[in-house]
Scaffold this motif. Structure first.
Motif, PDB file in Angstrom:
ATOM      1  N   THR A 199       0.830  -1.208   0.000  1.00 55.26           N
ATOM      2  CA  THR A 199       0.000   0.000   0.000  1.00 55.26           C
ATOM      3  C   THR A 199       0.860   1.252   0.000  1.00 55.26           C
ATOM      4  OG1 THR A 199      -1.736  -1.211   1.178  1.00 55.26           O
ATOM      5  CG2 THR A 199      -1.869   1.196   1.196  1.00 55.26           C
ATOM      6  N   LEU A 200       1.935   1.243   0.756  1.00 56.03           N
ATOM      7  CA  LEU A 200       2.859   2.380   0.746  1.00 56.03           C
ATOM      8  C   LEU A 200       3.394   2.629  -0.661  1.00 56.03           C
ATOM      9  CD1 LEU A 200       4.801   4.502   1.978  1.00 56.03           C
ATOM     10  CD2 LEU A 200       6.395   2.599   2.386  1.00 56.03           C
ATOM     11  N   PHE A 201       3.852   1.585  -1.313  1.00 54.87           N
ATOM     12  CA  PHE A 201       4.418   1.760  -2.655  1.00 54.87           C
ATOM     13  C   PHE A 201       3.347   2.234  -3.641  1.00 54.87           C
ATOM     14  CE2 PHE A 201       7.559  -1.727  -1.297  1.00 54.87           C
ATOM     15  CZ  PHE A 201       8.396  -0.785  -0.720  1.00 54.87           C
ATOM     16  N   HIS A 202       2.112   1.770  -3.445  1.00 54.47           N
ATOM     17  CA  HIS A 202       1.011   2.254  -4.285  1.00 54.47           C
ATOM     18  C   HIS A 202       0.791   3.751  -4.077  1.00 54.47           C
ATOM     19  CE1 HIS A 202      -2.864   2.209  -6.405  1.00 54.47           C
ATOM     20  NE2 HIS A 202      -3.309   2.954  -5.404  1.00 54.47           N
ATOM     21  N   LEU A 203       0.787   4.192  -2.817  1.00 52.73           N
ATOM     22  CA  LEU A 203       0.570   5.611  -2.529  1.00 52.73           C
ATOM     23  C   LEU A 203       1.701   6.482  -3.089  1.00 52.73           C
ATOM     24  CD1 LEU A 203      -0.743   5.631   1.165  1.00 52.73           C
ATOM     25  CD2 LEU A 203      -2.056   6.079  -0.924  1.00 52.73           C
ATOM     26  N   LEU A 204       2.905   5.977  -3.087  1.00 52.31           N
ATOM     27  CA  LEU A 204       4.014   6.755  -3.641  1.00 52.31           C
ATOM     28  C   LEU A 204       3.790   7.060  -5.122  1.00 52.31           C
ATOM     29  CD1 LEU A 204       7.081   5.013  -1.938  1.00 52.31           C
ATOM     30  CD2 LEU A 204       6.110   7.260  -1.412  1.00 52.31           C
ATOM     31  N   ASP A 205       3.053   6.177  -5.800  1.00 52.50           N
ATOM     32  CA  ASP A 205       2.719   6.409  -7.214  1.00 52.50           C
ATOM     33  C   ASP A 205       1.446   7.230  -7.369  1.00 52.50           C
ATOM     34  OD1 ASP A 205       4.914   5.066  -8.254  1.00 52.50           O
ATOM     35  OD2 ASP A 205       3.871   3.130  -8.297  1.00 52.50           O
ATOM     36  N   SER A 206       0.391   6.871  -6.610  1.00 53.74           N
ATOM     37  CA  SER A 206      -0.915   7.488  -6.836  1.00 53.74           C
ATOM     38  C   SER A 206      -1.091   8.817  -6.109  1.00 53.74           C
ATOM     39  CB  SER A 206      -2.031   6.523  -6.411  1.00 53.74           C
ATOM     40  OG  SER A 206      -2.104   6.398  -5.003  1.00 53.74           O
ATOM     41  N   ARG A 207      -0.368   9.013  -5.024  1.00 45.56           N
ATOM     42  CA  ARG A 207      -0.452  10.261  -4.236  1.00 45.56           C
ATOM     43  C   ARG A 207       0.973  10.761  -3.969  1.00 45.56           C
ATOM     44  NH1 ARG A 207      -4.770   8.816  -5.605  1.00 45.56           N
ATOM     45  NH2 ARG A 207      -6.792   9.013  -4.544  1.00 45.56           N
ATOM     46  N   PRO A 208       1.706  11.149  -5.013  1.00 47.13           N
ATOM     47  CA  PRO A 208       3.137  11.470  -4.859  1.00 47.13           C
ATOM     48  C   PRO A 208       3.426  12.651  -3.940  1.00 47.13           C
ATOM     49  CG  PRO A 208       2.345  12.114  -7.036  1.00 47.13           C
ATOM     50  CD  PRO A 208       1.253  11.304  -6.411  1.00 47.13           C
ATOM     51  N   LYS A 209       2.451  13.524  -3.715  1.00 45.48           N
ATOM     52  CA  LYS A 209       2.681  14.673  -2.831  1.00 45.48           C
ATOM     53  C   LYS A 209       2.405  14.339  -1.363  1.00 45.48           C
ATOM     54  CE  LYS A 209       1.662  18.154  -6.372  1.00 45.48           C
ATOM     55  NZ  LYS A 209       0.821  19.332  -6.741  1.00 45.48           N
ATOM     56  N   PHE A 210       1.896  13.151  -1.117  1.00 44.50           N
ATOM     57  CA  PHE A 210       1.560  12.746   0.251  1.00 44.50           C
ATOM     58  C   PHE A 210       2.745  12.028   0.896  1.00 44.50           C
ATOM     59  CE2 PHE A 210       0.081   9.328   3.073  1.00 44.50           C
ATOM     60  CZ  PHE A 210      -0.512  10.093   4.068  1.00 44.50           C
ATOM     61  N   ASN A 211       3.000  12.323   2.163  1.00 46.47           N
ATOM     62  CA  ASN A 211       4.080  11.669   2.893  1.00 46.47           C
ATOM     63  C   ASN A 211       3.571  11.161   4.238  1.00 46.47           C
ATOM     64  OD1 ASN A 211       6.411  12.180   1.130  1.00 46.47           O
ATOM     65  ND2 ASN A 211       5.998  14.333   1.594  1.00 46.47           N
ATOM     66  N   LEU A 212       3.859   9.919   4.538  1.00 44.40           N
ATOM     67  CA  LEU A 212       3.562   9.363   5.845  1.00 44.40           C
ATOM     68  C   LEU A 212       4.658   9.765   6.828  1.00 44.40           C
ATOM     69  CD1 LEU A 212       2.428   5.771   4.845  1.00 44.40           C
ATOM     70  CD2 LEU A 212       1.013   7.419   6.081  1.00 44.40           C
ATOM     71  N   SER A 213       4.282   9.865   8.102  1.00 45.36           N
ATOM     72  CA  SER A 213       5.263  10.168   9.140  1.00 45.36           C
ATOM     73  C   SER A 213       5.957   8.917   9.656  1.00 45.36           C
ATOM     74  CB  SER A 213       4.580  10.884  10.312  1.00 45.36           C
ATOM     75  OG  SER A 213       4.058  12.134   9.896  1.00 45.36           O
ATOM     76  N   GLY A 214       5.363   7.755   9.422  1.00 47.08           N
ATOM     77  CA  GLY A 214       5.988   6.513   9.859  1.00 47.08           C
ATOM     78  C   GLY A 214       5.128   5.314   9.541  1.00 47.08           C
ATOM     79  N   ILE A 215       5.764   4.146   9.469  1.00 47.38           N
ATOM     80  CA  ILE A 215       5.049   2.884   9.284  1.00 47.38           C
ATOM     81  C   ILE A 215       5.547   1.882  10.320  1.00 47.38           C
ATOM     82  CG2 ILE A 215       4.546   3.203   6.833  1.00 47.38           C
ATOM     83  CD1 ILE A 215       6.886   1.373   6.193  1.00 47.38           C
ATOM     84  N   VAL A 216       4.640   0.985  10.718  1.00 43.96           N
ATOM     85  CA  VAL A 216       4.943  -0.039  11.714  1.00 43.96           C
ATOM     86  C   VAL A 216       4.762  -1.400  11.055  1.00 43.96           C
ATOM     87  CG1 VAL A 216       4.315  -1.037  13.938  1.00 43.96           C
ATOM     88  CG2 VAL A 216       4.232   1.443  13.607  1.00 43.96           C
ATOM     89  N   LEU A 217       5.839  -2.182  11.004  1.00 49.51           N
ATOM     90  CA  LEU A 217       5.843  -3.456  10.292  1.00 49.51           C
ATOM     91  C   LEU A 217       6.173  -4.568  11.283  1.00 49.51           C
ATOM     92  CD1 LEU A 217       7.814  -2.121   7.217  1.00 49.51           C
ATOM     93  CD2 LEU A 217       5.368  -2.627   7.280  1.00 49.51           C
ATOM     94  N   ASN A 218       5.126  -5.255  11.725  1.00 52.34           N
ATOM     95  CA  ASN A 218       5.286  -6.324  12.709  1.00 52.34           C
ATOM     96  C   ASN A 218       5.354  -7.681  12.015  1.00 52.34           C
ATOM     97  OD1 ASN A 218       4.958  -4.623  15.124  1.00 52.34           O
ATOM     98  ND2 ASN A 218       2.866  -4.353  14.379  1.00 52.34           N
TER      99      ASN A 218
END
Length: 333
Positions: A185-204
């Motif tokens: 989903t992160l990689f999808h957002l980097l393409d579809s919403r390039p101006k949007f930035n997350l502050s962090g992700i949690v990968l358990n």
């Protein structure tokens, strides 16, 4: 003269003497439970989901809290919504951000309502609204339908989260299959919403190479998640896909070219008695090699899905929840 090592792993966390007697006994009990009960592919996914809700599987019976509220997000398919669940901080606390959560379960099991205590701990500890996504499950709905639901939910929260909840989406995360779907989903957002930035992700304890890294292939202990069970999950989620096809970055985020991407800071967590330990360590290393902050915390002796157990029952679960909250609070600051 001892040469300085540019690559450091806290080896003490991987040593047998780092595992407490309580954790050893906990693991032995899980193995015993697993041997008594049926496997999901023996009874079918639908029946096993019922057994899971009744607490008759190695994972704990889900605790559903009244503070979790259902709602839905529109999907790309006309006339179909994506079921979601929102957990907000207790009391009159101001919400600081939206945390989008993607549950685990091998792309086959569990739902958005199965992790309420874990999500409440995040909501209360960080003052965020946690939105858990009920994506479609295999084998009824194999790849790419589950990921597409996560993409649609994420885009909606990016576009409409501020208007609906008064705060923007800043975080995303998940467990196991949910960790895998978080990266897709992160990689999808980097393409579809390039101006949007997350502050962090949690990968358990996520699965990032669906063609299997060596530990996922060779893990010998019958503790929660085994190579046999992993293969059955993959066959349900990716029917007809060859091992080479499963290495496509749209399926296995481990193979994504990270160069030049605006990656957010990431927290990676995993127990040392998890067949996906190498997935965590190697994906975290790739994150760091891409020049992005990656914090990795390993929990001695902890099995797959350990932080879904009660924090009162398992110290590693309590510690992991505290680490997650500390990471998120730090990214808010």
């Amino acid at each position: 003269m001892v040469l300085e090592n540019d690559l450091r792993i806290n080896g003490s966390r991987l040593q047998p003497d780092a595992v407490t007697e309580l954790q050893r006994q906990f693991n032995e009990n899980l193995i015993a439970i697993g041997r008594k009960g049926p496997k999901w592919f023996e009874v079918g996914a639908e029946k096993y989901r019922v057994l899971r809700r009744e607490g008759k599987t190695p994972l704990p019976k889900p605790t559903v809290l009244d503070s979790g509220k259902p709602f839905s997000i529109p999907s790309r398919d006309e006339g179909r919504d994506i079921p979601c669940r929102i957990m907000v901080p207790e009391g009159e606390k101001d919400i600081s951000a939206i945390y989008m959560h993607i549950h685990g379960g091998g792309w086959v099991l569990q739902s958005e309502a199965d992790q309420d205590p874990l999500l409440k701990a995040v909501a209360d500890g960080v003052n965020v609204a946690v939105v858990s996504v009920g994506y479609r499950l295999a084998p009824e709905d194999p790849f790419p339908r589950g990921p597409e639901d996560c993409f649609d939910a994420a885009e909606w929260l990016v576009d409409h989260g501020q208007a609906h909840f008064g705060v923007p989406m800043k975080f995303m995360g998940g467990e196991s299959a949910g960790g895998h779907l978080t990266l897709l989903t992160l990689f999808h957002l980097l393409d579809s919403r390039p101006k949007f930035n997350l502050s962090g992700i949690v990968l358990n304890y996520g699965a990032y190479d669906l063609s299997f890294l060596p530990q996922a292939r060779n893990f010998a202990k019958p503790l929660v998640l085994t190579p046999e069970v992993m293969v059955k999950y993959m066959d349900a989620f990716l029917p007809g896909k060859s091992p080479d096809e499963r290495k496509d970055p749209s399926i296995s985020p481990f193979y994504k070219d990270l160069s030049g991407l605006q990656l957010p800071p990431a927290l990676f967590t995993c127990g040392t008695e998890d067949c996906l330990l190498e997935d965590t360590v190697m994906m975290a290393l790739r994150w760091q090699m891409a020049g992005t902050e990656a914090t990795t915390r390993l929990f001695p002796g902890a099995p797959h899905a350990f932080n879904l157990y009660s924090a009162d029952e398992l110290p590693a679960s309590k510690e992991c929840r505290e680490v997650i909250n500390e990471f998120l609070v730090g990214r808010l600051a």
